[in-house]
Write a protein that holds these residues in place. Structure first.
Motif, PDB file in Angstrom:
ATOM      1  N   TRP A   1     -47.776  35.983  86.351  1.00 19.61           N
ATOM      2  CA  TRP A   1     -47.830  37.002  87.395  1.00 19.61           C
ATOM      3  C   TRP A   1     -49.103  36.818  88.209  1.00 19.61           C
ATOM      4  O   TRP A   1     -50.198  36.790  87.673  1.00 19.61           O
ATOM      5  CB  TRP A   1     -47.793  38.387  86.757  1.00 19.61           C
ATOM      6  CG  TRP A   1     -48.130  39.527  87.678  1.00 19.61           C
ATOM      7  CD1 TRP A   1     -49.380  39.979  88.014  1.00 19.61           C
ATOM      8  CD2 TRP A   1     -47.219  40.382  88.378  1.00 19.61           C
ATOM      9  NE1 TRP A   1     -49.305  41.034  88.863  1.00 19.61           N
ATOM     10  CE2 TRP A   1     -47.988  41.317  89.116  1.00 19.61           C
ATOM     11  CE3 TRP A   1     -45.835  40.448  88.460  1.00 19.61           C
ATOM     12  CZ2 TRP A   1     -47.418  42.302  89.895  1.00 19.61           C
ATOM     13  CZ3 TRP A   1     -45.274  41.432  89.248  1.00 19.61           C
ATOM     14  CH2 TRP A   1     -46.044  42.341  89.950  1.00 19.61           C
ATOM     15  N   VAL A   2     -48.944  36.676  89.528  1.00 14.17           N
ATOM     16  CA  VAL A   2     -50.079  36.558  90.446  1.00 14.17           C
ATOM     17  C   VAL A   2     -50.097  37.813  91.303  1.00 14.17           C
ATOM     18  O   VAL A   2     -49.176  38.051  92.095  1.00 14.17           O
ATOM     19  CB  VAL A   2     -49.974  35.298  91.318  1.00 14.17           C
ATOM     20  CG1 VAL A   2     -51.162  35.226  92.277  1.00 14.17           C
ATOM     21  CG2 VAL A   2     -49.928  34.049  90.452  1.00 14.17           C
ATOM     22  N   HIS A   3     -51.123  38.604  91.132  1.00 12.30           N
ATOM     23  CA  HIS A   3     -51.175  39.899  91.810  1.00 12.30           C
ATOM     24  C   HIS A   3     -51.298  39.709  93.313  1.00 12.30           C
ATOM     25  O   HIS A   3     -52.098  38.911  93.796  1.00 12.30           O
ATOM     26  CB  HIS A   3     -52.362  40.706  91.287  1.00 12.30           C
ATOM     27  CG  HIS A   3     -52.317  42.150  91.686  1.00 12.30           C
ATOM     28  ND1 HIS A   3     -51.571  43.077  91.000  1.00 12.30           N
ATOM     29  CD2 HIS A   3     -52.907  42.821  92.699  1.00 12.30           C
ATOM     30  CE1 HIS A   3     -51.712  44.261  91.568  1.00 12.30           C
ATOM     31  NE2 HIS A   3     -52.513  44.133  92.604  1.00 12.30           N
TER      32      HIS A   3
ATOM     33  N   PRO B   1     -46.697  48.013  92.108  1.00  7.26           N
ATOM     34  CA  PRO B   1     -47.476  46.821  92.500  1.00  7.26           C
ATOM     35  C   PRO B   1     -46.558  45.624  92.764  1.00  7.26           C
ATOM     36  O   PRO B   1     -45.484  45.509  92.181  1.00  7.26           O
ATOM     37  CB  PRO B   1     -48.387  46.578  91.284  1.00  7.26           C
ATOM     38  CG  PRO B   1     -48.411  47.878  90.551  1.00  7.26           C
ATOM     39  CD  PRO B   1     -47.082  48.513  90.785  1.00  7.26           C
ATOM     40  N   ALA B   2     -47.002  44.740  93.637  1.00  9.35           N
ATOM     41  CA  ALA B   2     -46.243  43.537  93.983  1.00  9.35           C
ATOM     42  C   ALA B   2     -46.991  42.315  93.474  1.00  9.35           C
ATOM     43  O   ALA B   2     -48.224  42.299  93.420  1.00  9.35           O
ATOM     44  CB  ALA B   2     -46.036  43.443  95.490  1.00  9.35           C
ATOM     45  N   GLY B   3     -46.229  41.295  93.094  1.00  8.35           N
ATOM     46  CA  GLY B   3     -46.834  40.075  92.582  1.00  8.35           C
ATOM     47  C   GLY B   3     -45.931  38.880  92.805  1.00  8.35           C
ATOM     48  O   GLY B   3     -44.718  39.020  92.972  1.00  8.35           O
ATOM     49  N   ALA B   4     -46.512  37.697  92.814  1.00  5.33           N
ATOM     50  CA  ALA B   4     -45.772  36.443  92.948  1.00  5.33           C
ATOM     51  C   ALA B   4     -45.593  35.817  91.574  1.00  5.33           C
ATOM     52  O   ALA B   4     -46.276  36.162  90.607  1.00  5.33           O
ATOM     53  CB  ALA B   4     -46.499  35.490  93.882  1.00  5.33           C
ATOM     54  N   PHE B   5     -44.642  34.874  91.483  1.00  3.33           N
ATOM     55  CA  PHE B   5     -44.353  34.164  90.238  1.00  3.33           C
ATOM     56  C   PHE B   5     -44.833  32.730  90.380  1.00  3.33           C
ATOM     57  O   PHE B   5     -44.265  31.943  91.143  1.00  3.33           O
ATOM     58  CB  PHE B   5     -42.851  34.202  89.943  1.00  3.33           C
ATOM     59  CG  PHE B   5     -42.469  33.521  88.657  1.00  3.33           C
ATOM     60  CD1 PHE B   5     -42.802  34.073  87.438  1.00  3.33           C
ATOM     61  CD2 PHE B   5     -41.766  32.321  88.680  1.00  3.33           C
ATOM     62  CE1 PHE B   5     -42.437  33.448  86.257  1.00  3.33           C
ATOM     63  CE2 PHE B   5     -41.400  31.688  87.504  1.00  3.33           C
ATOM     64  CZ  PHE B   5     -41.741  32.255  86.288  1.00  3.33           C
ATOM     65  N   GLU B   6     -45.912  32.389  89.666  1.00  5.25           N
ATOM     66  CA  GLU B   6     -46.475  31.038  89.705  1.00  5.25           C
ATOM     67  C   GLU B   6     -45.898  30.225  88.546  1.00  5.25           C
ATOM     68  O   GLU B   6     -46.221  30.459  87.386  1.00  5.25           O
ATOM     69  CB  GLU B   6     -47.994  31.084  89.596  1.00  5.25           C
ATOM     70  CG  GLU B   6     -48.652  29.708  89.627  1.00  5.25           C
ATOM     71  CD  GLU B   6     -50.139  29.762  89.413  1.00  5.25           C
ATOM     72  OE1 GLU B   6     -50.780  28.696  89.427  1.00  5.25           O
ATOM     73  OE2 GLU B   6     -50.679  30.878  89.223  1.00  5.25           O
ATOM     74  N   LYS B   7     -45.041  29.278  88.865  1.00  8.20           N
ATOM     75  CA  LYS B   7     -44.392  28.484  87.828  1.00  8.20           C
ATOM     76  C   LYS B   7     -45.392  27.555  87.154  1.00  8.20           C
ATOM     77  O   LYS B   7     -46.152  26.871  87.821  1.00  8.20           O
ATOM     78  CB  LYS B   7     -43.244  27.668  88.427  1.00  8.20           C
ATOM     79  CG  LYS B   7     -42.121  28.510  88.991  1.00  8.20           C
ATOM     80  CD  LYS B   7     -41.033  27.642  89.594  1.00  8.20           C
ATOM     81  CE  LYS B   7     -39.943  28.487  90.234  1.00  8.20           C
ATOM     82  NZ  LYS B   7     -38.893  27.656  90.860  1.00  8.20           N
ATOM     83  N   LEU B   8     -45.344  27.548  85.826  1.00  7.85           N
ATOM     84  CA  LEU B   8     -46.256  26.714  85.045  1.00  7.85           C
ATOM     85  C   LEU B   8     -45.528  25.699  84.184  1.00  7.85           C
ATOM     86  O   LEU B   8     -46.069  24.631  83.910  1.00  7.85           O
ATOM     87  CB  LEU B   8     -47.139  27.597  84.143  1.00  7.85           C
ATOM     88  CG  LEU B   8     -48.002  28.635  84.853  1.00  7.85           C
ATOM     89  CD1 LEU B   8     -48.729  29.490  83.833  1.00  7.85           C
ATOM     90  CD2 LEU B   8     -48.991  27.973  85.793  1.00  7.85           C
TER      91      LEU B   8
END
Length: 563
Positions: free
Chosen positions: A245-247, A266-273
């Protein structure tokens, strides 16, 4: 599993509800048909050989057929609603009672040294079985509208805890949650991502990790492309991945408390790992991969795995696809055959990031420790081999227009990190980057200088260097005045040198913030410090010369260099 639950409808009250006395169990006849409007499956659970410890604190459950209702209450929906609320309370209590057993199973299987792998497999199988049982129970209640899984409802039961693991070696605590069904990644915004599991990762001390980080197991449906890169008539492919989760909003700094008070969700982006593959992993398998991911991200000083020793410098395509964990043969074929699927770029970015800890280990070990000469040479050769392989890999993707090396494009992949070195005696940290091909020194101005490497040099304390300084390995073509000929075209000579970035635009000494805001791309001059000759040095050789240059500057701050 659903069939087994239906066939054993009398089991839940008599076996799986902790705290029920023998008298209550005796009062439930075997052939009793529920007449209270409750789902039949709520009276049963599959045996599966599970033995549940009986809690010492008894849980009071009022039978739906008891005469505890007031005389003024009318039968029908009101009574059915009250009965449903009672059973939802029973379910919530039952889930809370299960958490200590999840904690025991996960911690014992993953942190203790067991006598055999069979014991670990049995414990994790039991944990997986408990997870599936609870998930089936919650979905059964939700199907009868007794509870909601909608995360916009504050009283939802979209997920439940399935264990907590304390990793003393990493000074981390990991709490695992399971979503009862795939849920939108953001509750009120359609991102195309659906989450299935969540891990809350918290540091055991403030110095290591001051706040909780959130990781998710998610999937997204991507178009199924044919060999020509066009969308086929078949349905899309579902790809699973683990990410962080990237805020996004409101600001994580919490400087303005009103931003948080006025923000509903809150909103967040999904950083694939980490790509997992096309098939959904079980909760235990996903947690295994998550712990491996945490280990690789936290422990940057471990020895490189044997997988990298088998890398073929002449087979970059196989390396890019086969070394990504969890990818099936079908996915590997699709990555090779589809020209514009986007999977290739995500794969190479993920693989490039995964190589950075190994670069750090090789460079730091070889350059900061007292090693035998032959061991130093082996480590440097291995680092050079990894660098060359990654460079060929990115160039092969760029040659098919799957990615761009143009630095004027914000999404470019013109360079990658090849190691970080900590020089304690100089109080400096040096991070090295390799450009995949000679790149103009300035993205939008032709200076005739082309860069091949960059080093970011940062002081470890405020006294040594107040800010990061940038050094480059560059070349420029100059007229060759000494070639043989009769005054014709004398040709050019390519000269390599190491120099420093000198800020020109905007003025580094300006106090006008608008100069920086209105500047699209900063411009700088190339101040030559060390000539390298007409032959391009390898990345390891160039880094050796840069470290010698830094040592010379530290010992003689004002002395000129003698070339």
């Amino acid at each position: 599993m659903a069939a087994k639950i239906t066939d054993a409808e009398k089991e839940m009250e008599t076996e799986f509800l902790p705290g029920q006395s023998a008298q209550v169990s005796h009062e439930v006849p075997e052939t009793q048909t529920p007449q209270d409007g409750l789902p039949p499956s709520m009276h049963s659970m599959p045996e599966r050989g599970l033995k549940w410890p009986v809690q010492s604190t008894k849980m009071q459950v009022t039978s739906p057929t008891s005469d505890d209702d007031n005389s003024h209450e009318q039968p029908g929906q009101c009574q059915e609603k009250k009965d449903g609320e009672r059973w939802v309370a029973v379910l919530r209590t039952f889930i809370n009672v299960c958490q200590p057993y999840f904690n025991f199973l996960e911690s014992t299987a993953r942190t203790l040294t067991l006598s055999s792998d069979t014991e670990r497999a049995q414990l994790l199988a039991f944990s997986q079985e408990m997870c599936e049982i609870l998930e089936s129970l919650v979905l059964t209640f939700a199907s009868r509208k007794l509870l909601t899984l909608d995360e916009t409802d504050p009283d939802n039961m979209s997920h439940f805890c399935i264990g907590q693991i304390q990793l003393d070696a990493l000074r981390l605590s990991v709490t695992v949650f399971r979503y009862c069904k795939p849920m939108p990644y953001l509750a009120r915004l359609n991102t195309g991502m659906y989450k299935r599991m969540r891990w809350n990762v918290e540091g055991l001390d403030e110095a290591h990790l001051p706040e909780i980080k959130f990781y998710y197991l998610c999937y997204e449906d991507v178009p199924n492309l044919d060999r020509d890169g066009d969308k086929s008539d078949s349905t899309g492919v579902r790809l699973w991945s683990i990410g962080q989760w990237v805020h996004v909003g409101p600001g994580p700094s919490m400087e303005d408390i009103l931003d948080w008070l006025l923000c509903d969700v809150p909103a967040g982006a999904f950083e694939k790992l980490l790509f997992v593959g096309e098939h959904e992993p079980s909760s235990c398998q996903a947690t295994d991969q998550m712990l491996q991911l945490l280990t690789s991200r936290e422990d940057v000083t471990h020895t490189p795995r044997k997988t990298f020793l088998r890398m073929s410098a002449n087979d970059s395509e196989e390396m890019a696809v086969n070394l990504l964990p969890g990818w099936s043969a079908q996915v590997r074929h699709r990555v090779r055959s589809s020209a514009r699927a986007g999977l290739e770029v995500a794969a190479v970015r993920s693989f490039t990031s995964a190589c950075q800890p190994y670069f750090n280990f090789l460079e730091s070990t070889a350059r900061t420790m007292q090693l035998p000469p032959e061991m130093y040479v082996q480590l440097m050769e291995f680092s050079q081999q990894m660098c060359d392989t990654l460079e060929r890999l990115i160039l092969s993707f760029a040659s098919t227009n799957l990615l761009t090396l143009d630095e004027s494009d914000p999404n470019n992949m013109s360079h990658f990190c090849i190691g970080q070195i900590r020089l304690d005696h100089l109080r400096l940290s040096v991070t090295a980057f390799r450009y995949c091909q000679p790149t103009p020194y300035l993205a939008r101005v032709d200076t005739g200088v082309f860069k091949r490497m960059r080093w970011n040099v940062t002081g470890l304390d405020g006294e040594s260097k107040s800010e990061t300084e940038y050094y480059f390995l560059c070349y420029e073509d100059t007229p060759n005045m000494y070639t043989e000929g009769d005054g014709g075209d004398s040709g050019t000579m390519r000269l390599w040198s190491i120099g420093q970035w000198v800020q020109v635009k905007p003025d580094p000494n300006t106090e006008d913030i608008f100069d920086w805001v209105l500047c699209d791309v900063p411009e700088g001059a190339f101040q030559k410090l060390l000539f390298m000759g007409s032959q391009e040095p390898s990345s390891c050789t160039a880094t050796d010369h840069l470290l010698q240059l830094l040592l010379h500057q530290s010992a003689h701050p004002r002395a000129p260099l003698s070339f």
